[in-house]
Scaffold this motif. Structure first.
Motif, PDB file in Angstrom:
ATOM      1  N   TYR A 148      36.679 -35.869  10.911  1.00  0.00           N
ATOM      2  CA  TYR A 148      36.152 -35.230  12.117  1.00  0.00           C
ATOM      3  C   TYR A 148      36.564 -33.759  12.163  1.00  0.00           C
ATOM      4  O   TYR A 148      37.610 -33.352  11.651  1.00  0.00           O
ATOM      5  N   ASN A 149      35.732 -32.966  12.809  1.00  0.00           N
ATOM      6  CA  ASN A 149      36.022 -31.565  13.087  1.00  0.00           C
ATOM      7  C   ASN A 149      35.296 -31.197  14.364  1.00  0.00           C
ATOM      8  O   ASN A 149      34.068 -31.052  14.376  1.00  0.00           O
ATOM      9  N   GLY A 178      30.539 -32.808  15.469  1.00  0.00           N
ATOM     10  CA  GLY A 178      31.931 -33.254  15.478  1.00  0.00           C
ATOM     11  C   GLY A 178      32.454 -33.835  14.182  1.00  0.00           C
ATOM     12  O   GLY A 178      33.539 -34.415  14.158  1.00  0.00           O
ATOM     13  N   PHE A 179      31.733 -33.672  13.076  1.00  0.00           N
ATOM     14  CA  PHE A 179      32.168 -34.262  11.808  1.00  0.00           C
ATOM     15  C   PHE A 179      32.432 -33.176  10.773  1.00  0.00           C
ATOM     16  O   PHE A 179      31.911 -32.057  10.869  1.00  0.00           O
ATOM     17  N   ARG A 232      29.845 -40.006   9.471  1.00  0.00           N
ATOM     18  CA  ARG A 232      28.796 -39.326  10.222  1.00  0.00           C
ATOM     19  C   ARG A 232      27.432 -39.951   9.960  1.00  0.00           C
ATOM     20  O   ARG A 232      26.649 -40.200  10.887  1.00  0.00           O
ATOM     21  N   ASP A 253      27.879 -30.435   9.207  1.00  0.00           N
ATOM     22  CA  ASP A 253      29.187 -30.869   8.711  1.00  0.00           C
ATOM     23  C   ASP A 253      29.924 -29.749   7.993  1.00  0.00           C
ATOM     24  O   ASP A 253      31.099 -29.896   7.645  1.00  0.00           O
TER      25      ASP A 253
END
Length: 998
Positions: free
Chosen positions: A379-380, A386-387, A404, A456
């Motif tokens: 995750y990010n 958010g992935f 994801r 991503d």
């Protein structure tokens, strides 16, 4: 004094005799071998007229019984039992089926027969075997239960398994025909396993030829549970538990991954803090999934009517994240008799909801997981969606974040299925009955997916995996088949020995289906999950198929000793042109029940029957309207200096397209010893398919868009043996049974007409075909190069490449392939058969045991002699010759200057290293503990006022698998035979269940 002692002893003896002979009341219960309480059992004091019957709950009470009395228990279809009363005031009895009952009825096409008079190859699976496994599809529960039946499951919840009866017989469709209560259906996905009474697997011509055009691949006939006479019974069954996949591929962790990247000349450009992360991507996509099932049924009836109603709710969480399946199903069966007229209906409806595995870029989640860089986090929060995924510029690779891919947005497949029939039967005169039945199989589906915008890639200016719009897809459709049949059946017995049964039937089949597919984008918002006209695509289609058949069948037996049967069916299908639409299919069979001969009267054989059959069946399993030309649109033509839209011929027509036919020979021997305590059955079969329905390439000058023409060409022969052994011990407190079945199957292509070969199953993008079919070999075998170790030095390379000694592509550290044609080089001419995806032997072993109120079952199944093409190995050994994660074994054993004895090829080696070869072929044999369960039925006296049966059990599925296969699951399901592309593995499961009858 002596006289006094004698008087006391005499007095004691008199009193003891009086006490021992004192009358009393005895109560108890009577059950069958499955633990079900039996109503209406006769309980009589031996030698008297005194007696009672068990009530609707299987309980009895009898007064004024002496300790010296014996109670005789008798019930139709059961072996009687005599019990001494003794000191007992409660007696619980278990009755087992008599030999006559075991041989009573076998379900066949359009009817039923006495087991002793069956001359065909039929395997029967009972309800207790089907409901023993926690499966979402009834077909899966048949695995290993019948000889000659090969079932390959997938771990994906809600998916249908691959089913073959006696192996392959065609290059096209090889799926069997399914019939539920007389209704032909597509598969068994719409029926609850709890609703099934028996399944009959029809395997030879004498049993399948009556289905004519549709029985070429065998027939699975399902009979659902019906109501029974007597007091209404309410039953509730439930289980819950967890499922998990424990197997993993051993891939590199971050430290070794970075070392490996350096050997490839790739140096990831990430902050040093990133390399503290060590993500196990396989653990991220797998989870522990819960499964639960609730089934409620009510049945009852009178002398003239019966009814059964049931409902089920099943929920299964997949072991891959965000996957699962739910089903609601309902059933109503009823029948009623009015004089000589009987009417009835069978109706079921099911609602399914599946969250499938979502592949991306044509690759499975497992393939993405084993490729991904371990130093990247899942995750990010700073990224859109958010992935976190890779950046090709920063990481040197582009594996998709599998979490994801599976969890962003949604994918939902909804289904509705309705299966039912109504019938009326009238007895015109004694033995002559007319029956009319209408059956319906209706289905609809609504598959939708929504993927919102995401990115991503956290590297500025890079968009390795990004989508700046929401993507919406809708695929809907429905279909139905209506089957209308009318039949006359005549049964008679002449001179008490000549038994004759004749059947005449007319059957009409009407099928329709339609679909609508739409997709679009939304670049403005991720909040609207609806199809619009923005970058939209819409298509639809529909088709119809109609068939009609006429059947005549006659069965004859002389005193159950000499048996004969014959049938003739004439069919027409709308899939063929008018000049080839009709075909005839026939069968003949004979049997000799040797055990009924006078010279066998004193033998221990309760059954010894020799039987044989021959016949033909047909197949029209090809697309609709292929006998007529068709058009396709979407083409642009320059007309008058402008672009005009038009159509062209899509596929070539073939007015002479006709039925694919199969000739079947079957010889069998059945034996039973000591009143069926020991049983055995041996079969030999030989099936020859002719006029195969295949496609041949069309010449370019024909202008046909499809590029192929449908024709009848070629033939295939399939043959094998089947063996079934059984042991049954139903005497005493401890009873047990064992049943072993095994089947072999081997096919050979005899002809392909004008075609030299048929290839299929693409390896990797642009990497050629994995399978090949040619004359003289088996269908769909694996075809490629044969490896012979690793080149350790340049002299070994030069010794092989004598025709091209100056080549520089293949070097020490590359795989040495065999030069099979001896031309001094390695190329496509050195390919050969490197494996067969179909097993030589399939087998199943079922063990059941009971001790008083405890019961245990153990079920083992397996296959042997097949191979698996494991495409995951391509990734795990660096097959792409670029930076993806690899297996620890490859990393440790790869050849290099520092490790010149390495058993794996060098990094960035010759392209041939990773071409189609036996390097990726593995032994697919396995033995699996499919199910083991332990149950306890509470003594009836503890709850007889409330329940008639209460059983609790614990069960485990797929707990142990013995196999040399390196993948996650040696049982490879899906559309491709024996090719593992990261297929959804089957889970292990542990369940706790309760069965209650009121």
């Amino acid at each position: 004094m002596i006289k006094m002692k004698i008087a006391i002893i005499a007095l004691v003896m008199i009193c003891s005799q009086s006490m021992f002979s004192q009358s009393k009341t005895v109560s108890g219960s009577v059950k069958d071998a499955t633990g079900e309480l039996l109503p209406g059992v006769s309980v009589i004091v031996k030698g008297t007229q005194k007696g009672v019957q068990t009530d609707f709950d299987g309980l009895f009470m009898i007064d004024n019984v002496q300790s010296t009395d014996e109670l005789v228990f008798a019930y139709i279809g059961m072996t009687g039992k005599t019990v001494l009363v003794g000191a007992n005031t409660r007696i619980d009895v278990v009755l087992i089926e008599s030999l006559e009952s075991l041989d009573e009825i076998v379900i066949v096409g359009y009817g039923q027969q006495s087991r002793t008079t069956v001359t065909g190859a039929i395997a029967t699976v009972k309800s207790e075997d089907i409901s023993a496994l926690p499966v979402t599809n009834a077909e899966s529960a048949l695995q290993g239960r019948a000889a000659g039946l090969t079932i390959t499951n997938s771990g994906s919840p809600g998916s249908s398994p691959s089913v073959l009866i006696r192996g392959l017989g065609s290059v096209g469709n090889n799926s069997p025909l399914y019939v539920i209560d007389g209704v032909i259906v597509g598969n068994l996905s719409g029926i609850s396993p709890n609703d099934i009474e028996t399944v009959s697997v029809l395997k030879d011509a004498s049993t399948t030829a009556v289905y004519g055009a549709q029985g070429s691949n065998g027939v699975v006939v399902v009979t659902t549970k019906q109501g029974k006479n007597g007091k209404g019974r309410l039953s509730f069954n439930t289980y819950t538990g967890f499922q998990t996949v424990t197997q993993r591929y051993d891939v590199l962790e971050t430290i070794d991954y970075l070392k490996y990247a350096g050997e490839l000349g790739v140096f990831p450009n990430r902050p040093l803090s990133t390399y503290k992360t060590n993500t196990d991507w396989q653990d991220e996509i797998f989870r522990v999934g819960m499964i639960q099932d609730y089934n409620l049924s009510y049945s009852g009836g009178t002398e003239n009517s019966t009814h059964l109603f049931s409902g089920e709710y099943l929920k299964q969480e997949g072991t891959l994240i965000d996957s699962g399946f739910e089903r609601y199903s309902f059933r109503a069966n009823s029948s009623a008799k009015f004089g000589k007229v009987r009417v009835g209906e069978s109706m079921s409806i099911s609602f399914g909801k599946q969250n499938p595995e979502r592949d991306e870029e044509g690759r499975s989640l497992i393939e993405h997981a084993i490729k991904s860089a371990p130093y990247l986090s899942v995750y990010n929060a700073s990224n859109l969606g958010g992935f976190q995924g890779p950046s090709s510029s920063a990481d040197g690779q582009d594996a998709v974040n599998p979490v994801r891919a599976q969890t962003i947005g949604n994918a939902i497949n909804k289904t509705l299925g309705i299966i039912g029939n109504v019938y009326a039967e009238v007895e015109i005169i004694d033995g002559l009955k007319f029956k009319s039945q209408v059956g319906l199989d209706y289905y609809s589906y609504d598959n939708s997916s929504f993927k919102p915008s995401y990115s991503d890639d956290s590297v500025e200016g890079s968009t390795t995996h990004a989508q700046n719009y929401a993507a919406i897809t809708r695929n809907t459709g429905s279909g139905q088949t209506i089957i209308f049949d009318n039949s006359l059946t005549y049964n008679t017995t002449i001179a008490d020995k000549h038994n004759i049964e004749a059947l005449l039937l007319v059957e009409k089949y009407e099928g329709q289906n339609k679909n609508l597919n739409a997709s679009s984008r939304n670049a403005v918002t991720d909040e609207v999950n609806q199809v619009s006209n923005e970058d939209s695509s819409v298509s639809s289609g529909s088709s119809e198929v109609n068939k009609i058949g006429y059947l005549g069948r006659i069965n004859y037996n002389f005193d159950g000793k000499y048996i004969a049967s014959a049938s003739l069916r004439r069919d027409a299908s709308s899939r063929f042109g008018a000049n080839k639409r009709w075909a005839n299919f026939y069968s003949a069979s004979a049997g000799w029940n040797i055990a009924k001969e006078s010279f066998m009267e004193d033998s221990h054989f309760s059954n010894l029957k020799l039987r044989a059959s021959y016949g033909t069946v047909g197949s029209d399993a090809i697309g609709d309207y292929l006998y007529a030309p068709s058009l396709t649109g979407g083409f642009e033509y320059p007309i008058g200096g402008a672009v005009a839209f038009g159509v062209t011929a899509n596929g070539g027509s073939n007015q002479d397209l006709q039925w694919e036919t199969k000739e079947i020979i079957n010889v069998g021997l059945d034996a039973g010893l000591f009143n069926e305590k020991f049983t055995a059955s041996l079969e030999y079969y030989q099936n020859t398919s002719n006029d195969l329905l295949i496609y041949i390439p069309a010449v370019l000058s024909s202008g046909i868009n499809a590029g192929s023409l449908p024709v009848n060409a070629g033939s295939v022969e399939t043959k094998g043996f089947e063996l079934v052994l059984g042991f049954n011990d139903y005497d005493g407190d401890f009873t047990w049974s064992a049943n072993l079945n095994l089947g072999t199957s081997k096919n050979e292509v005899l002809s392909l007409g004008a075609r030299d070969e048929i290839t299929g199953s693409q390896y990797k993008l642009g990497g050629g075909d994995v399978t090949r079919t040619v004359v003289g070999e088996s269908l769909f075998h694996f075809y490629g190069l044969v490896s012979d170790g690793i080149y350790q030095n340049q002299d070994e390379v030069d010794a092989v490449f004598t025709a091209n000694p100056n080549q520089v592509i293949v070097k020490p550290g590359d795989i040495r392939f065999k030069d099979l044609n001896g031309d001094g080089t390695i190329n496509s001419e050195d390919r050969t058969i490197i494996g067969n995806p179909f097993p030589d032997i399939t087998y199943g072993l079922n063990l059941d045991a009971k001790y008083k109120n405890f019961d245990m079952s153990l079920f083992i199944t397996g296959v042997a002699g097949n191979e698996i093409f494991n495409t995951n190995t391509y990734d795990l050994v660096g097959g792409a010759n670029r930076l993806f994660n690899v297996s620890q074994s490859y990393y440790n054993n790869k050849w290099s200057a520092a490790n010149p004895t390495g058993t794996e090829p060098r990094v960035l080696g010759a392209p041939q290293n990773n071409g189609i070869s036996d390097r990726f072929v593995e032994d697919g044999s396995y033995t699996r503990l499919k199910n083991v369960s332990l149950g306890y039925t509470l003594p009836s006296e503890m709850f007889e006022k409330y329940f008639s049966k209460l059983r609790v059990y614990v069960s485990g599925t797929n707990l142990v698998t013995i196999s040399d296969y390196s993948g996650l699951d040696p049982e490879i399901g899906g559309d491709e035979y024996g090719i593992d592309r990261g297929n959804y593995p089957q889970p292990k499961s542990v369940l706790l269940g309760i069965q209650v009858s009121f």
